[in-house]
Write an enzyme that holds these catalytic residues in place. Structure first.
Site, PDB file in Angstrom:
ATOM      1  N   ASP A 128      -5.896   9.568   9.419  1.00  0.00           N
ATOM      2  CA  ASP A 128      -4.470   9.217  10.050  1.00  0.00           C
ATOM      3  C   ASP A 128      -3.993   9.490  11.010  1.00  0.00           C
ATOM      4  OD1 ASP A 128      -3.247   7.189   7.871  1.00  0.00           O
ATOM      5  OD2 ASP A 128      -3.792   8.965   6.370  1.00  0.00           O
ATOM      6  N   TYR A 182     -10.988  -4.403   3.198  1.00  0.00           N
ATOM      7  CA  TYR A 182     -10.398  -3.830   4.064  1.00  0.00           C
ATOM      8  C   TYR A 182     -11.212  -3.726   5.355  1.00  0.00           C
ATOM      9  CZ  TYR A 182      -6.768  -0.780   6.200  1.00  0.00           C
ATOM     10  OH  TYR A 182      -5.588  -0.296   7.057  1.00  0.00           O
ATOM     11  N   GLU A 235       0.638  -1.003  -0.015  1.00  0.00           N
ATOM     12  CA  GLU A 235       0.101   0.116   0.006  1.00  0.00           C
ATOM     13  C   GLU A 235       0.951   1.277   0.171  1.00  0.00           C
ATOM     14  OE1 GLU A 235      -2.884   1.151   2.947  1.00  0.00           O
ATOM     15  OE2 GLU A 235      -4.024  -0.871   2.596  1.00  0.00           O
TER      16      GLU A 235
END
Lengths: 398, 264
Positions: free
Chosen positions: B56, B170, B45
């Site tokens: 994040d 995911y 990734e």
């Protein structure tokens, strides 16, 4: 209201550009909001709080001395500065806090730039017995020490944000990050008409009291509507609240963005005037960015307008040409603030002074048969320190 | 057409590491990717550093800042994928980017770059199911796997997301942004087995996986793991070694030992 549609879009703007984790909380919020807005007991609670706690309705003031001084159209001010805590921000904070309570969430998260929304959030949290965490950039904490202390006095926790440029944009990022982790029991009380759906719609609905009242007050007194309505635009919450009831009327609407040191200098926050289409804080709108889509830090003397994006409904209203968006520089805003102070005895917030500056400019081009209504979104007490610095302080006779 | 197809031919358990393009510099990003492949990574990734990485945590935010300081951007990150392949990387590369940079490149140019630079997958963390319909379709037309995410709050959304997944699904382990976690909620196993019921593609778990113990735990209950912050943090720690010509090799060896320790 025709907009937003079921995806939260205002034409090509708006939507929900957020991590998957937040989708469910946003749907829950949307449902709760719809339910609350159509429930008369909720509406009653909200309006009672506005009346008995914030002191609404706020006055519609004929600025006769300013009108005489300028020459031209009659200038009217919608006095949001007379609200509890000193600005329109409290309207939305009351609405969202009531909704949070209704949803059984007793912990509020808020972001703040200059501290006005932070203070409004801390205020309602105190009143409703809720916890309140206010995310604020470290740079802004430095610049707005008084508001930080005010929030703490009100019992809120001010969380310093050290990521990015440490200003409002980063405070929103950090508040969203915190919310992602705590979305099950926290309510994110967003301060402007920005962010993912349903926030822009929700903030509009909790701020339209400004326009609803002003329209009625004006009509009751003069039997007609004003010719022009003006409000300042950062994220755009006071403006959307003011404009909404006038959108379908034959009234010219002008949004005033922060021109900073001039829109050609690159140091400004004139998002619609100079920005391009993109995604910021979960919403498709206009923003200040480079060719790679990285967000550019805006600049304005007024912290409340210092935001690189703008509410998606404003982007839409600009695109379809219903509202005209123009900009006013720092210097022009300060000059208008002084003029208003000396003619009317009203100290406006620097944000609101941007709208006043545009109002003065336009009044000169109109006849004394015509009227301009300006949203005076907040009072200037918070800006005295900035003004002293700008004017060189008391020793210079200011 | 790649929808509903796995991007992995045969595998035991998937190990999908995340690294930030240009952290600490372009050449080292390639070196690190090659080591990850050598250690058994199933795909890379490749993160595009962004000014406002909403999903994040602090570790990847810092990596973004370092990479942007070196002039990294979405276009260069995509070119970096090509350079990795040129230097012999065989495993697929998934571009991890926020939506706004993609939007600014424009659809046509973006897909030209995806194909030209031999990128096999795309993951956009702020483009949820409702907003990604056209992007999933475009990716499918170009033979690119658009990676979808499900989270513990997805509930009744899981079915439609899983049924439309491509490459792998995911599975976000827990609430919050990327970053290491000490432990995971007990409900995570139920969540994963629920997701696996609907997914036709492999299910890999990410967010917070940072130790050998975590890797083993999720290997048992899912098809694989995505590891980001723990690796990026190790890279950050090794920067002084990696960026000095005299110690670069020992830095890379230490990185290899770290990855080995994480997996075995």
């Amino acid at each position: 209201m025709k907009y937003p549609d079921e995806y939260g879009r205002f034409g090509e703007f708006g939507g929900k550009y957020v991590p998957e984790t937040l989708m469910k909380p946003l749907y829950e919020l949307e449902e709760a909001l719809k339910d609350a807005l159509s429930d008369s007991s909720f509406q009653q609670q909200y309006h009672q709080m506005l009346q008995k706690y914030s002191g609404r309705p706020t006055a519609l003031t004929f600025a006769d001395q300013l009108t005489k001084h300028v020459g031209g159209a009659n200038i009217f001010l919608k006095r949001e500065d007379l609200n509890h805590t000193g600005a329109h921000k409290i309207n939305n904070a009351i609405g969202q806090a009531l909704l949070s309570k209704r949803m059984g969430k007793k912990k509020l998260i808020a972001e703040t730039g200059a501290g006005q929304h932070g203070v409004a959030s801390a205020t309602v949290a105190a009143k409703f017995g809720m916890d309140c965490k206010v995310f604020m950039g470290e740079e802004d904490i430095d610049r707005q020490r008084l508001n930080v202390f005010r929030m703490q006095l009100l019992g809120a926790e001010v969380v310093p944000v050290t990521s990015g440029n440490k200003t409002l944009k980063d405070a929103v990022n950090e508040a969203i990050r915190y919310w992602v982790q705590h979305c099950e029991d926290h309510f994110y009380l967003m301060g402007s008409a920005v962010g993912p759906h349903p926030y822009p719609m929700m903030v509009r609905e909790f701020q339209r009291i400004i326009g609803d009242e002003a329209k009625e007050q004006f009509f009751n007194e003069f039997g007609k509507l004003p010719d022009v309505v003006i409000a300042c635009v950062g994220g755009g919450s006071n403006a959307i609240g003011m404009f909404t009831p006038f959108l379908e009327e034959d009234v010219k609407l002008i949004g005033v963005e922060a021109g900073g040191k001039g829109v050609e200098t690159g140091e400004h926050a004139a998002t619609i005037t100079k920005g391009t289409k993109g995604v910021i804080h979960g919403s498709m709108t206009y923003l200040l960015q480079n060719q790679y889509g990285e967000i550019i830090e805006p600049y304005s003397i007024s912290a409340g307008l210092d935001y690189p994006g703008v509410g998606p409904e404003h982007a839409y209203l600009a695109k379809i040409g219903r509202v005209v968006y123009e900009s006013v520089t720092d210097e022009e805003a300060i000059l208008a603030l002084e003029t208003l102070a000396k003619t009317e005895g009203i100290l406006a917030a620097i944000e609101s002074a941007h709208a006043v500056a545009k109002g003065i400019e336009i009044a000169k081009t109109l006849s004394n048969e015509q009227s301009i209504l300006i949203c005076l979104s907040g009072r200037g007490d918070k800006d005295v320190h900035t003004l002293m610095k700008t004017k060189g302080g008391v020793e210079n006779g200011f | 057409m790649v929808s509903n197809k796995s991007m992995f031919q045969q595998f035991d358990k998937l190990f999908i590491p995340f690294i930030t393009a240009g952290d600490p510099n372009e050449e080292l990003t390639i070196d690190l990717a090659l080591i990850l492949e050598k250690c058994g990574a199933s795909a890379i990734e490749l993160g595009v550093p962004y000014s406002d990485p909403l999903a994040d945590g602090p570790v990847i935010q810092q990596a973004s800042i370092r990479a942007r300081r070196n002039g990294m951007n979405i276009e260069k990150a995509m070119e970096l994928a090509y350079k990795m392949k040129e230097r012999g990387l065989k495993i697929p590369i998934i571009l991890f980017t926020y939506f706004n940079p993609v939007l600014q490149l424009g659809e046509k140019y973006f897909f030209t770059l995806m194909e030209k630079n031999r990128l096999e997958g795309l993951l956009i963390p702020d483009l949820p199911f409702e907003e990604s319909g056209w992007m999933r379709k475009k990716c499918d037309e170009h033979g690119i796997y658009f990676i979808s995410m499900v989270a513990p709050t997805s509930y009744n959304r899981i079915k439609k997301i899983a049924e439309n997944a491509a490459g792998f699904l995911y599975c976000v382990s827990s609430l919050g942004v990327t970053g290491e976690r000490q432990s995971f909620d007990e409900r995570v196993s139920d969540f994963i087995s629920h997701v696996k019921k609907y997914a036709e593609v492999p299910v890999a778990v990410g967010f917070g996986i940072s130790s050998n113990e975590h890797v083993k735990k999720f290997f048992k209950i899912s098809d694989g793991v995505v590891v980001g912050s723990a690796i990026v943090k190790q890279i950050e720690k090794l920067i002084p070694l990696l960026t000095n010509a005299n110690t670069k090799q020992s830095g890379l060896q230490e990185f290899e030992r770290f990855i080995h320790g994480l997996l075995h």
